[in-house]
Scaffold this motif. Structure first.
Motif, PDB file in Angstrom:
ATOM      1  N   MET A  60       0.854  -1.179   0.000  1.00  0.00           N
ATOM      2  CA  MET A  60       0.000   0.000   0.000  1.00  0.00           C
ATOM      3  C   MET A  60       0.896   1.237   0.000  1.00  0.00           C
ATOM      4  O   MET A  60       1.818   1.348   0.807  1.00  0.00           O
ATOM      5  CB  MET A  60      -0.915   0.022   1.231  1.00  0.00           C
ATOM      6  CG  MET A  60      -1.841   1.232   1.268  1.00  0.00           C
ATOM      7  SD  MET A  60      -2.941   1.230   2.711  1.00  0.00           S
ATOM      8  CE  MET A  60      -4.054  -0.113   2.271  1.00  0.00           C
ATOM      9  N   ASP A  61       0.630   2.172  -0.927  1.00  0.00           N
ATOM     10  CA  ASP A  61       1.455   3.376  -0.963  1.00  0.00           C
ATOM     11  C   ASP A  61       0.919   4.422   0.013  1.00  0.00           C
ATOM     12  O   ASP A  61      -0.072   4.194   0.719  1.00  0.00           O
ATOM     13  CB  ASP A  61       1.578   3.926  -2.385  1.00  0.00           C
ATOM     14  CG  ASP A  61       0.277   4.503  -2.941  1.00  0.00           C
ATOM     15  OD1 ASP A  61      -0.681   4.721  -2.160  1.00  0.00           O
ATOM     16  OD2 ASP A  61       0.212   4.743  -4.158  1.00  0.00           O
ATOM     17  N   SER A  62       1.564   5.556   0.053  1.00  0.00           N
ATOM     18  CA  SER A  62       1.206   6.587   1.029  1.00  0.00           C
ATOM     19  C   SER A  62      -0.157   7.203   0.761  1.00  0.00           C
ATOM     20  O   SER A  62      -0.737   7.846   1.641  1.00  0.00           O
ATOM     21  CB  SER A  62       2.275   7.686   1.033  1.00  0.00           C
ATOM     22  OG  SER A  62       2.413   8.256  -0.261  1.00  0.00           O
ATOM     23  N   SER A  63      -0.717   6.986  -0.445  1.00  0.00           N
ATOM     24  CA  SER A  63      -2.041   7.507  -0.775  1.00  0.00           C
ATOM     25  C   SER A  63      -3.141   6.470  -0.577  1.00  0.00           C
ATOM     26  O   SER A  63      -4.307   6.751  -0.845  1.00  0.00           O
ATOM     27  CB  SER A  63      -2.069   8.000  -2.228  1.00  0.00           C
ATOM     28  OG  SER A  63      -1.142   9.055  -2.423  1.00  0.00           O
ATOM     29  N   GLY A  64      -2.771   5.270  -0.140  1.00  0.00           N
ATOM     30  CA  GLY A  64      -3.756   4.227   0.104  1.00  0.00           C
ATOM     31  C   GLY A  64      -4.043   3.339  -1.080  1.00  0.00           C
ATOM     32  O   GLY A  64      -4.924   2.471  -0.999  1.00  0.00           O
ATOM     33  N   ARG A  65      -3.322   3.509  -2.191  1.00  0.00           N
ATOM     34  CA  ARG A  65      -3.489   2.611  -3.329  1.00  0.00           C
ATOM     35  C   ARG A  65      -2.828   1.272  -3.019  1.00  0.00           C
ATOM     36  O   ARG A  65      -1.764   1.230  -2.395  1.00  0.00           O
ATOM     37  CB  ARG A  65      -2.904   3.231  -4.598  1.00  0.00           C
ATOM     38  CG  ARG A  65      -3.721   4.396  -5.147  1.00  0.00           C
ATOM     39  CD  ARG A  65      -3.109   4.917  -6.438  1.00  0.00           C
ATOM     40  NE  ARG A  65      -1.862   5.612  -6.153  1.00  0.00           N
ATOM     41  CZ  ARG A  65      -1.761   6.930  -6.019  1.00  0.00           C
ATOM     42  NH1 ARG A  65      -2.831   7.695  -6.141  1.00  0.00           N
ATOM     43  NH2 ARG A  65      -0.586   7.489  -5.770  1.00  0.00           N
ATOM     44  N   ILE A  66      -3.452   0.185  -3.495  1.00  0.00           N
ATOM     45  CA  ILE A  66      -2.987  -1.176  -3.210  1.00  0.00           C
ATOM     46  C   ILE A  66      -2.373  -1.766  -4.478  1.00  0.00           C
ATOM     47  O   ILE A  66      -2.959  -1.699  -5.559  1.00  0.00           O
ATOM     48  CB  ILE A  66      -4.146  -2.056  -2.723  1.00  0.00           C
ATOM     49  CG1 ILE A  66      -4.729  -1.488  -1.426  1.00  0.00           C
ATOM     50  CG2 ILE A  66      -3.683  -3.507  -2.526  1.00  0.00           C
ATOM     51  CD1 ILE A  66      -6.036  -2.138  -1.010  1.00  0.00           C
ATOM     52  N   TYR A  67      -1.197  -2.370  -4.333  1.00  0.00           N
ATOM     53  CA  TYR A  67      -0.489  -2.991  -5.447  1.00  0.00           C
ATOM     54  C   TYR A  67      -0.282  -4.475  -5.150  1.00  0.00           C
ATOM     55  O   TYR A  67       0.274  -4.823  -4.101  1.00  0.00           O
ATOM     56  CB  TYR A  67       0.860  -2.311  -5.687  1.00  0.00           C
ATOM     57  CG  TYR A  67       0.725  -0.867  -6.107  1.00  0.00           C
ATOM     58  CD1 TYR A  67       0.736  -0.510  -7.453  1.00  0.00           C
ATOM     59  CD2 TYR A  67       0.555   0.135  -5.153  1.00  0.00           C
ATOM     60  CE1 TYR A  67       0.591   0.825  -7.837  1.00  0.00           C
ATOM     61  CE2 TYR A  67       0.401   1.460  -5.535  1.00  0.00           C
ATOM     62  CZ  TYR A  67       0.419   1.801  -6.876  1.00  0.00           C
ATOM     63  OH  TYR A  67       0.264   3.113  -7.257  1.00  0.00           O
ATOM     64  N   VAL A  68      -0.732  -5.328  -6.065  1.00  0.00           N
ATOM     65  CA  VAL A  68      -0.470  -6.761  -5.949  1.00  0.00           C
ATOM     66  C   VAL A  68       0.875  -7.021  -6.616  1.00  0.00           C
ATOM     67  O   VAL A  68       1.024  -6.862  -7.837  1.00  0.00           O
ATOM     68  CB  VAL A  68      -1.587  -7.591  -6.605  1.00  0.00           C
ATOM     69  CG1 VAL A  68      -1.301  -9.080  -6.428  1.00  0.00           C
ATOM     70  CG2 VAL A  68      -2.936  -7.227  -5.991  1.00  0.00           C
ATOM     71  N   LEU A  69       1.859  -7.412  -5.815  1.00  0.00           N
ATOM     72  CA  LEU A  69       3.235  -7.521  -6.282  1.00  0.00           C
ATOM     73  C   LEU A  69       3.587  -8.908  -6.809  1.00  0.00           C
ATOM     74  O   LEU A  69       4.394  -9.042  -7.730  1.00  0.00           O
ATOM     75  CB  LEU A  69       4.201  -7.182  -5.136  1.00  0.00           C
ATOM     76  CG  LEU A  69       3.983  -5.855  -4.415  1.00  0.00           C
ATOM     77  CD1 LEU A  69       4.985  -5.707  -3.280  1.00  0.00           C
ATOM     78  CD2 LEU A  69       4.086  -4.687  -5.369  1.00  0.00           C
ATOM     79  N   ASP A  70       3.010  -9.938  -6.200  1.00  0.00           N
ATOM     80  CA  ASP A  70       3.424 -11.294  -6.546  1.00  0.00           C
ATOM     81  C   ASP A  70       2.348 -12.271  -6.102  1.00  0.00           C
ATOM     82  O   ASP A  70       1.750 -12.096  -5.032  1.00  0.00           O
ATOM     83  CB  ASP A  70       4.750 -11.639  -5.859  1.00  0.00           C
ATOM     84  CG  ASP A  70       5.218 -13.043  -6.170  1.00  0.00           C
ATOM     85  OD1 ASP A  70       5.433 -13.347  -7.353  1.00  0.00           O
ATOM     86  OD2 ASP A  70       5.374 -13.840  -5.226  1.00  0.00           O
TER      87      ASP A  70
END
Length: 208
Positions: A96-106
């Motif tokens: 999760m970045d500082s803006s609250g966006r979620i990234y699926v990495l693996d």
């Protein structure tokens, strides 16, 4: 999953026979055939929580990832069978970045024996590094406690480890993440696992 053999004649349709039937249906017609024929739930490729359109244009390259706003975390769903019809052990690493966006990495998935599951946990945690939180569900009862203690003490010493009791059913647990996907707040790192992961989500809770 549900033991569908209890709904049929135990002599003509034992659990083994039903599992073989499901396996052949998946090979010939896909997962939806099992849902339609055995569960009477013909969802036509879309589940009740996730839709493929949620992930359209939601891809980023690995080098474009923002820095983490909090610690990266890998969540696990454990199984312990290497048969073709069994549920798979799966894990998903997210940021999760500082803006609250979620990234699926693996995303990783495999059908393994209990010893193979142990190796997968150990090797994946080693590849992630000690900064990534490894998060595991704890099933009710003493067996669930024993399992998470085994993982913490024998497999993940030196790594960050969390466990949490699973009190809700699978579909209910997926609702918060589905809401984030629906509102365009989830991104996928472009990788070979993307298509299988999305397919599993849109067939959820029968696909994952």
């Amino acid at each position: 999953g549900r033991d569908l053999s209890i709904l049929a004649d135990p002599e003509r349709f034992s659990r083994a026979a039903v599992e073989e039937m499901k396996y052949r249906m998946r090979l010939k017609l896909g997962t939806n055939a099992v849902a339609s024929q055995l569960r009477q739930w013909p969802h036509e490729g879309e589940g009740t929580l996730f839709r493929r359109e949620y992930f359209r244009d939601k891809y980023v390259e690995a080098h474009e990832l923002p820095s983490s706003g909090r610690d990266d975390c890998r969540g696990w769903d454990l199984a312990a069978s290497d048969t073709a019809t069994a549920d798979a052990t799966a894990c998903v690493k997210m940021r999760m970045d500082s803006s609250g966006r979620i990234y699926v990495l693996d995303v990783r998935e495999a059908r393994l024996t209990p010893g193979g599951v142990d190796d997968m946990i150990r090797d994946t945690a080693r590849a992630d590094g000690t900064s990534v939180i490894q998060s595991f569900p704890q099933d009710p009862g003493s067996a669930g406690k024993h399992l998470v203690n085994h993982i913490a003490r024998q497999l993940l010493q030196g790594h960050r480890f969390r466990s949490s009791p699973e009190m809700k059913d699978k579909a209910r647990r997926g609702e918060p993440f589905a809401s984030q996907c629906e509102h365009g707040n989830v991104y996928l790192v472009r990788a070979p696992w993307n298509e299988a992961y999305i397919t599993g989500l849109v067939e959820f809770p029968h696909g994952l």
